[in-house]
Design an enzyme around this catalytic site. Structure first.
Site, PDB file in Angstrom:
ATOM      1  N   CYS A 245       0.806  -1.227   0.000  1.00 53.87           N
ATOM      2  CA  CYS A 245       0.000   0.000   0.000  1.00 53.87           C
ATOM      3  C   CYS A 245       0.842   1.283   0.000  1.00 53.87           C
ATOM      4  CB  CYS A 245      -0.942  -0.007   1.204  1.00 53.87           C
ATOM      5  SG  CYS A 245      -2.173  -1.319   1.110  1.00 53.87           S
TER       6      CYS A 245
HETATM    7  N1  LIG Z   1      -2.572  -6.062   1.668  1.00 53.54           N
HETATM    8  C1  LIG Z   1      -3.080  -4.989   2.247  1.00 53.54           C
HETATM    9  O1  LIG Z   1      -2.750  -4.688   3.392  1.00 53.54           O
HETATM   10  C2  LIG Z   1      -4.106  -4.131   1.545  1.00 53.54           C
HETATM   11  C3  LIG Z   1      -4.862  -3.239   2.317  1.00 53.54           C
HETATM   12  C4  LIG Z   1      -5.803  -2.444   1.700  1.00 53.54           C
HETATM   13  C5  LIG Z   1      -5.958  -2.517   0.313  1.00 53.54           C
HETATM   14  N2  LIG Z   1      -5.198  -3.370  -0.431  1.00 53.54           N
HETATM   15  C6  LIG Z   1      -5.430  -3.414  -1.886  1.00 53.54           C
HETATM   16  O2  LIG Z   1      -6.238  -4.558  -2.170  1.00 53.54           O
HETATM   17  C7  LIG Z   1      -5.869  -5.124  -3.428  1.00 53.54           C
HETATM   18  C8  LIG Z   1      -5.491  -6.571  -3.235  1.00 53.54           C
HETATM   19  O3  LIG Z   1      -4.373  -6.644  -2.385  1.00 53.54           O
HETATM   20  P1  LIG Z   1      -3.928  -7.959  -1.647  1.00 53.54           P
HETATM   21  O4  LIG Z   1      -2.919  -7.546  -0.648  1.00 53.54           O
HETATM   22  O5  LIG Z   1      -5.114  -8.755  -1.207  1.00 53.54           O
HETATM   23  O6  LIG Z   1      -3.212  -8.737  -2.845  1.00 53.54           O
HETATM   24  P2  LIG Z   1      -2.791 -10.283  -2.871  1.00 53.54           P
HETATM   25  O7  LIG Z   1      -1.708 -10.383  -3.861  1.00 53.54           O
HETATM   26  O8  LIG Z   1      -2.586 -10.772  -1.474  1.00 53.54           O
HETATM   27  O9  LIG Z   1      -4.099 -11.015  -3.407  1.00 53.54           O
HETATM   28  C9  LIG Z   1      -4.621 -10.819  -4.682  1.00 53.54           C
HETATM   29  C10 LIG Z   1      -5.152 -12.140  -5.177  1.00 53.54           C
HETATM   30  O10 LIG Z   1      -5.743 -11.918  -6.461  1.00 53.54           O
HETATM   31  C11 LIG Z   1      -5.472 -13.049  -7.260  1.00 53.54           C
HETATM   32  N3  LIG Z   1      -5.662 -12.671  -8.652  1.00 53.54           N
HETATM   33  C12 LIG Z   1      -4.825 -12.002  -9.469  1.00 53.54           C
HETATM   34  N4  LIG Z   1      -5.405 -11.811 -10.668  1.00 53.54           N
HETATM   35  C13 LIG Z   1      -6.625 -12.383 -10.598  1.00 53.54           C
HETATM   36  C14 LIG Z   1      -7.693 -12.502 -11.513  1.00 53.54           C
HETATM   37  N5  LIG Z   1      -7.622 -11.983 -12.732  1.00 53.54           N
HETATM   38  N6  LIG Z   1      -8.793 -13.153 -11.119  1.00 53.54           N
HETATM   39  C15 LIG Z   1      -8.870 -13.683  -9.867  1.00 53.54           C
HETATM   40  N7  LIG Z   1      -7.900 -13.585  -8.959  1.00 53.54           N
HETATM   41  C16 LIG Z   1      -6.792 -12.937  -9.316  1.00 53.54           C
HETATM   42  C17 LIG Z   1      -4.074 -13.450  -6.885  1.00 53.54           C
HETATM   43  O11 LIG Z   1      -3.805 -14.798  -7.213  1.00 53.54           O
HETATM   44  C18 LIG Z   1      -4.105 -13.218  -5.361  1.00 53.54           C
HETATM   45  O12 LIG Z   1      -4.506 -14.373  -4.657  1.00 53.54           O
HETATM   46  C19 LIG Z   1      -4.743  -4.249  -3.953  1.00 53.54           C
HETATM   47  O13 LIG Z   1      -5.283  -3.264  -4.787  1.00 53.54           O
HETATM   48  C20 LIG Z   1      -4.178  -3.595  -2.700  1.00 53.54           C
HETATM   49  O14 LIG Z   1      -3.566  -2.362  -2.962  1.00 53.54           O
HETATM   50  C21 LIG Z   1      -4.292  -4.194   0.172  1.00 53.54           C
END
Ligand SMILES: NC(=O)c1ccc[n+]([C@@H]2O[C@H](COP(=O)([O-])OP(=O)(O)OC[C@H]3O[C@@H](n4cnc5c(N)ncnc54)[C@H](O)[C@@H]3O)[C@@H](O)[C@H]2O)c1
Length: 454
Positions: free
Chosen positions: A296
């Site tokens: 983030c």
């Molecule tokens: N990690 C955090 O602390 C956090 C907090 C707030 C917001 N976010 C935001 O949330 C979003 C996701 O982050 P995250 O940390 O969960 O990421 P992550 O990498 O942990 O998880 C994302 C998941 O999406 C899957 N994926 C990728 N492409 C895909 C598709 N086309 N169809 C289905 N699944 C697919 C991946 O395999 C993975 O399991 C990002 O935009 C991030 O900036 C993250």
């Protein structure tokens, strides 16, 4: 099966039908992307009685969920197992109050809502890399149907939902947004490792393409989350998240620069910050450190500055904060060089033990962790770099792979210098202090632990 049947026979307006399906829990909720954000959200909806289908392109994650094994630290496997469902009919719907996982997007044809939580990284040129959102949007669009709600949760630049996602959803389907299809944006605010604030008690900001879109999305989230905060548009909701994370990035950069300035002035930055924090108003405490990490803070502000660049505006705070924060590993490596030099040793050939490589304490996530830069810079200067992290067994980055030292005491005794990068709570700082020759402490844990003891 139930979902399809109801959709075909009812003559209610689609919004009302969807709202009643949300209220009576017959709604099927899909979460697309089952990572740090998606999995906790999917579990929260299942625990509130919805039929939940998690969709991910990663077959390993899908298989783990199907076995009831969690790979996200905030969701213990026992909790996941508590909502583990089985496909109950040929339409692959899980029973209410349970979730199943799949990599087959065709299940979306049976879903009332699809919440997209896929990664939004930066490209090599530090521009938004929208390939995951585009791919997920395309897959959802393939199975879009009347009466469906689609919510984007991935952090992104203002305009993404309406300029990028919405056209994909309506182009081929021809569905009328706000009447036949409901589209919204709701940023995820989850803070991995935070025991006090979790999905359920962190207020959720929601903006819809139309008022009806917002109403449906707010209603769905309100079933699982204590407080929902509606805003006027998807763009406002997108901007809220970027303000929050830019606020953190800028303030962390400010306090990092204060640490550098104090160093030059011969002052202890932590003493100054602690004293300033006694002011009961108008000051918010941030602490300096080795830089910023995670998915983030180091990335999100650049989504905003990229968007502003397209409007011929240079987001100066973001640029400067990024420079200061990303320079911190270099600052701390220079401190290691100085410390070794004072002890009559060159960095080249010295054993340097990095303590903690996760981007923050008590978690296993190393994405964008400043420890990776510290390790790389030390290696580039010829140090024999080792690390220890109770949460991270191996680090593979930019062509090198290092395993966590198996025995901390031995590793401490072998090190010419120890660099504290991540202040995991499980470390016994008193014992560490006693077992080392030189220590460079980016988190001030040595002083803090001493203060706790005395
Ligand atoms: N990690 C955090 O602390 C956090 C907090 C707030 C917001 N976010 C935001 O949330 C979003 C996701 O982050 P995250 O940390 O969960 O990421 P992550 O990498 O942990 O998880 C994302 C998941 O999406 C899957 N994926 C990728 N492409 C895909 C598709 N086309 N169809 C289905 N699944 C697919 C991946 O395999 C993975 O399991 C990002 O935009 C991030 O900036 C993250």
């Amino acid at each position: 099966m139930i979902a399809v049947h109801n959709r075909m026979v009812s003559r209610q307006p689609m919004k009302d039908r969807l709202l009643s399906r949300i209220y009576d829990r017959s709604a099927v909720v899909a979460v697309v992307g089952l990572g740090y954000v998606g999995l906790p959200l999917a579990v929260a909806f299942a625990e509130k009685g919805f039929h939940v289908i998690g969709i991910d392109v990663d077959d390993c994650k899908v298989a783990a969920i199907q076995r009831g094994e969690s790979y996200v630290q905030d969701i213990p496997s026992a909790r996941l197992a508590g909502v583990r469902g089985q496909e109950v009919d040929t339409y692959k719907l899980p029973a209410p109050g349970t979730m199943i996982a799949t990599s087959d997007f065709s299940v979306l044809a049976q879903c009332d809502a699809a919440i997209i939580a896929v990664p939004t990284p930066l490209s090599k040129t530090r521009d938004p890399d929208m390939k995951y959102v585009l791919a997920a949007g395309k897959d959802v669009a393939q199975y879009i149907h009347p009466g469906m709600l689609v919510v984007l949760e991935s952090t992104t630049y203002p305009g993404t939902t309406e300029e990028l996602l919405l056209p994909m959803l309506v182009e081929d389907s021809g569905l009328k947004v706000g009447e036949e299809l409901f589209v919204a944006y709701s940023p995820e605010r989850i803070d991995p490792g935070n025991k006090q604030f979790v999905v359920e008690n962190t207020p959720k900001v929601v903006g819809g393409v139309t008022p009806a879109c917002r109403e449906v999305a707010v209603t769905l989230y309100a079933q699982a989350i204590e407080q929902v905060v509606p805003v006027s548009s998807t763009q406002a909701a997108e901007m809220v998240k970027l303000l929050e994370n830019t606020f953190r990035a800028v303030n962390i950069a400010l306090v990092n620069e204060v640490a550098i300035m104090c160093d030059k002035l011969g002052l202890d930055p932590w003493e100054v910050i602690e004293a300033a924090a006694t002011k009961p108003y108008g000051f918010m405490k941030f602490t300096p450190g080795p830089g910023v990490g995670g998915h983030c803070i180091p990335l999100d502000p650049f989504y905003l500055s990229w968007k502003l660049k397209t409007l011929n505006y240079n987001a100066r705070f973001i640029q400067l904060a990024g420079e200061i924060n990303s320079d911190m590993p270099r600052y701390w490596v220079a401190k290691v060089v100085d410390a070794l030099n004072a002890a009559g040793k060159p960095l080249k050939g010295s054993v340097v033990l990095v303590l903690g490589v996760a981007y923050k304490k008590d978690i296993s996530d190393v994405r964008e962790s400043p420890a990776l830069d510290v390790i790389e810079l030390l290696r580039a200067k010829g140090a024999d770099v080792r690390y220890h992290d109770p949460y991270v067994p191996v680090v593979a980055h930019n062509g090198y792979e290092i395993r966590s030292e198996p025995d901390l005491d031995v590793a401490l005794a072998m090190a010419d210098c120890v660099v504290v990068v991540t202040d995991h709570s499980s470390y016994d700082w008193t014992a560490i202090r006693q077992g080392v020759r030189l220590i460079v402490d980016t988190r001030n844990v040595m002083v803090q632990s001493q203060a706790r003891i005395s």
